[in-house]
Structures are given as C-alpha cells and as structure tokens.
Design a protein around this motif. Structure first.
Motif, PDB file in Angstrom:
ATOM      1  N   GLU A   1       2.312  -3.858   7.823  1.00 37.34           N
ATOM      2  CA  GLU A   1       0.898  -3.697   7.458  1.00 37.34           C
ATOM      3  C   GLU A   1       0.719  -3.120   6.050  1.00 37.34           C
ATOM      4  N   ALA A   2       1.740  -2.425   5.539  1.00 36.52           N
ATOM      5  CA  ALA A   2       1.654  -1.937   4.165  1.00 36.52           C
ATOM      6  C   ALA A   2       1.506  -3.106   3.196  1.00 36.52           C
TER       7      ALA A   2
ATOM      8  N   ASP B   1       0.263   4.340   0.343  1.00 33.26           N
ATOM      9  CA  ASP B   1      -0.064   5.335   1.365  1.00 33.26           C
ATOM     10  C   ASP B   1       0.540   4.960   2.710  1.00 33.26           C
ATOM     11  N   LEU B   2       0.578   3.663   3.001  1.00 31.44           N
ATOM     12  CA  LEU B   2       1.203   3.221   4.246  1.00 31.44           C
ATOM     13  C   LEU B   2       2.721   3.214   4.144  1.00 31.44           C
TER      14      LEU B   2
ATOM     15  N   ASP C   1       0.846  -1.194   0.000  1.00 29.27           N
ATOM     16  CA  ASP C   1       0.000   0.000   0.000  1.00 29.27           C
ATOM     17  C   ASP C   1       0.883   1.246   0.000  1.00 29.27           C
TER      18      ASP C   1
END
Length: 430
Positions: A212-213, A188-189, A186
């Motif tokens: 978590e990305a 954004d992460l 991700d």
C-alpha cells in the motif's frame, strides 16, 4: 566527421518497433543507419563485421540510473557510468538528480550536459529535480531547466507527498510538454520498513513495507493526472495491485506510462536469503506472485519500460546489518543479461523485451533512437543471446560492485556497442 562506412553482415536483425526478425545486414554511414535488410550482404568501400548470426538491435535506453557526479565521484563518475553502460549494451542513460549539488539549477544541468559530452562514451541525459532541493515543497523551474537540457523531471528516490505541489508541477509541466517521473512510495507508510511486508520478513525479524505504500501514492497520482492532463511516468512499480491501477488509467486514456526494475522481474524477496544487503532495494523485492504479475504486465503492455535502477553504493554503506544498509544495486552492465532470463524461460519474446529496453523509452523521452530503420541514429548493440557466463563483480566497470547478480549464471553477452556510428565497446578485442 565523415568516416568509412561499416557493414554488419550475417546478423539476426531484431526491430522492436515492428517486431520483425530478419537475417541480413545493416550499413552504417556518418553515424546513421543507411540501409538494412536480408538483401544486404556486401557493400563497396566499407569495413565489414561478420556477426555470425548474433542479434543486432537498437542500443538499450536506461531511464533510471544514479550517478555520483557531481558530489560523489567515489560511487560513480560520468566516465565510469558510460563505460559500464557500453559494456552492457546501453547507449543512452538518463541520470537522476540526486547529486550534490542537486540538479535543480539550469547552470548545473548545463554542466552535466557538457561534462557527459566530454567524458562519457555513451549518451547521458540529465533528469532535473521536480522540486527545489528534492524537498517536495516548492516546484523547480521546469521551463528553464528543460531549456538547459533536462530530459525529464523527478525527485529521484523521493516522493512528492504534498498533493497540491504535485498538482502544480503536473499542470506547469503540461504547458511545457515536460515529462514527470515519480517514485511512487509513501515514506510515512514505509516508516522503518526495510523489505516487503509478509511472512518472509517476519521470519527474518525485519520490519516490512506494505504494498500500500506504493499503491496509495500511485492511485493519488492517477487522479491528479486526470485532473491536470500532465504527462506522467511512474518510475517503477513492483506489485500486482499497481499494475491494475496503471492498466485502468491507460484504459481511461490518461497520459500515463510506467517502468519496472530488472531486479523486480528477475528476483523476489526470497533471494534476500541470509540478509544479502546487495538486494536491499527501494521499492523492496516483492513476493513471487508480484514478480509474475510484473512479467504479465510487461507482456500485455501495461509496463512500458524496463530500467536498471543502477544505484552504486560504496562498501561502507552496504557492509552493514540489513536494516542499516543503504538501498540500491548496480545494474547497467547486467541489464540485458538479466533480462534475457525472461526470453530463455519463454516468458517474453525477444522483440517485446527489446521494445521495453529501447523503443518505448525512446518514444516516451522523444528520442529518435530505439528503432532499426533507415535514417535512425546508429546506436546499436550486437550480442550473443545464448553465450553463458558467471558474473564476477570484480570485473564490473562500475566503480561500485554492489550487484545482486554476483556469481550468478547468466546468458547473453554483449559483443559490440555502437553510439552514433562509433564502436565504444568491443568484446572481441578483450
């Protein structure tokens, strides 16, 4: 054209499909395997190569390599990539669509197919863009691109963040039995992060990228696969949580496979040391616990394939402060040697390792290679699994030299690489 048969005798035959290891011979005629086994010690009217007990196995199939041509031939050409692959025992390479122009047009795919056939000594199969311009906004013409010769569909180092676009591509690809390969990260992460988030990043004063990305994007994709039934391959996973997500999806019967980079099996975040930019990768090198989890996932079948993630970068893009340097490392020539570290440390058996390097990629891509059996293409690698050497990046055949294994002590050297019955690399003549 018909050529004289060739017999490999006194070889250690390793078949990743059956897991069998036999001492014997293998006969190649007209580009295919005609016969093999312990009984094969001589052949009439055939050239003979005495293997001296070295390993003879199917040639490696690398599902993720970035090649500069077209648009960036200073990084890598199809010709130089083929030479680098042959030196590393790789007989088939899947090239990514991150080129200029992007591989999102059937005419460009056709150009790559023809250009690779004319200039490369190994098989180079183009993966087409998943979305137009790799922008993640509009689905590419999957049907026409597959017809032109695209082996799979991916946006390379970019993720499709729009869930509706990903749902549509999975649904459309399902109807063409096309394979979707996704980079699960991700953006954004990731933000301004440049290495794995944690204590080591804090010590170096660098912005971190949380696991978590990767896991959030991967979890979303698993739900979309369940919704659509499309064939899906996570290009690379790098942490323990991702392995659990894929393991769970497979247990539910979803058509899901995944890969792992050889860098994430061989190295961890500590190897970055004093800001070594050749180890700035995407996804980033993780904690040692995650590396161990990737090895376990490879052993239990959660991880299907090992890729080189070959991504050549020129000096100007790497000789920068760590946070500003480009992601990527070359890996075609060191893929097998680096992977042999897992065998020599007794973490992975040789047949299982070769399964992830040849048979499983062939199975996922629908190729007839990757097996030692009568009638299979004679795409082969002969290598000495115990031959030690120190890597000198200046001797790499790749145009770029950004290897994370420079001056590393490695074991396992390729002696001969054969593609369709033709020897394309022979260390004996060097």
């Amino acid at each position: 054209m018909s050529t004289k048969p060739l017999l490999f005798k006194n070889a250690r035959l390793v078949d990743p499909d059956t897991g069998r290891e036999d001492k014997g011979g293998l006969l190649v005629r007209d580009g295919v395997i005609q016969d093999l086994g312990p009984q094969l010690t001589q052949a009439v009217d055939a050239d003979i190569i005495d293997c001296g007990g070295q390993v003879l196995a199917p040639g490696l199939i690398d599902m993720r390599a970035f090649i500069g041509e077209p648009g960036g031939p200073y990084r890598e050409t199809l010709k130089s990539a083929g030479e680098a692959a042959a030196a590393g025992g790789v007989t088939t390479v899947v090239s990514m669509p991150d080129t200029s122009p992007v591989l999102d047009d059937p005419a460009v795919i056709d150009f790559i197919v023809r250009r690779a056939r004319d200039t490369s000594i190994v098989n180079i199969l183009p993966a087409a863009a998943l979305t137009k311009g790799l922008k993640g906004e509009e689905m590419a013409e999957i049907g026409r691109l597959k017809e032109a010769g695209a082996i799979a569909f991916t946006d390379g180092v970019r993720s499709v963040t729009n869930a509706q676009v990903m749902r549509r591509t999975l649904t459309y690809a399902r109807d063409f039995d096309a394979l979707i390969v996704h980079h699960v990260e991700d953006p954004d992460l990731v933000g301004q992060g440049v290495m794995n988030e944690g204590e080591f990043a804090s010590r170096l004063g660098l912005s971190g990228i949380p696991r978590e990305a990767e896991t959030i994007m991967l979890e979303r994709d698993m739900r979309l696969v369940r919704l659509t039934g499309g064939r899906y391959h996570a290009a690379m996973i790098s942490c323990a949580d991702s392995a659990e997500i894929v393991r769970s999806a497979k247990a539910k019967g979803l058509p899901v496979t995944c890969g792992v980079s050889i860098n994430h099996l061989s190295l961890n975040e500590n190897d970055i040391g004093d800001y070594r930019t050749f180890l700035k990768l995407s996804p980033p090198l993780r904690h040692e616990d995650d590396r161990q989890a990737m090895i376990e996932a490879l052993n239990d079948g959660t991880v299907d394939v090992i890729v080189s993630d070959h991504n050549p970068q020129d000096v100007e893009n790497k000789r920068l402060p760590f946070a500003e340097a480009a992601d990527g490392a070359v890996g075609l020539e060191t893929l097998l040697s680096a992977a042999m570290r897992l065998v020599h440390s007794d973490r992975v058996s040789l047949p299982k390792l070769l399964r992830a390097l040849s048979m499983k990629p062939a199975e996922i891509l629908g190729l007839p290679a990757g097996r030692l059996k009568i009638g299979a293409p004679a795409d082969l690698v002969l290598f000495d699994p115990d031959a030690p050497y120190v890597l000198d990046k200046r001797q790499l055949k790749s145009l770029s030299k950004n290897t994370p294994f420079d001056e590393a002590r490695l074991e396992g050297q390729v002696t001969i690489t054969m593609v369709a019955g033709r020897i394309v690399f022979d260390r004996r003549s060097m």
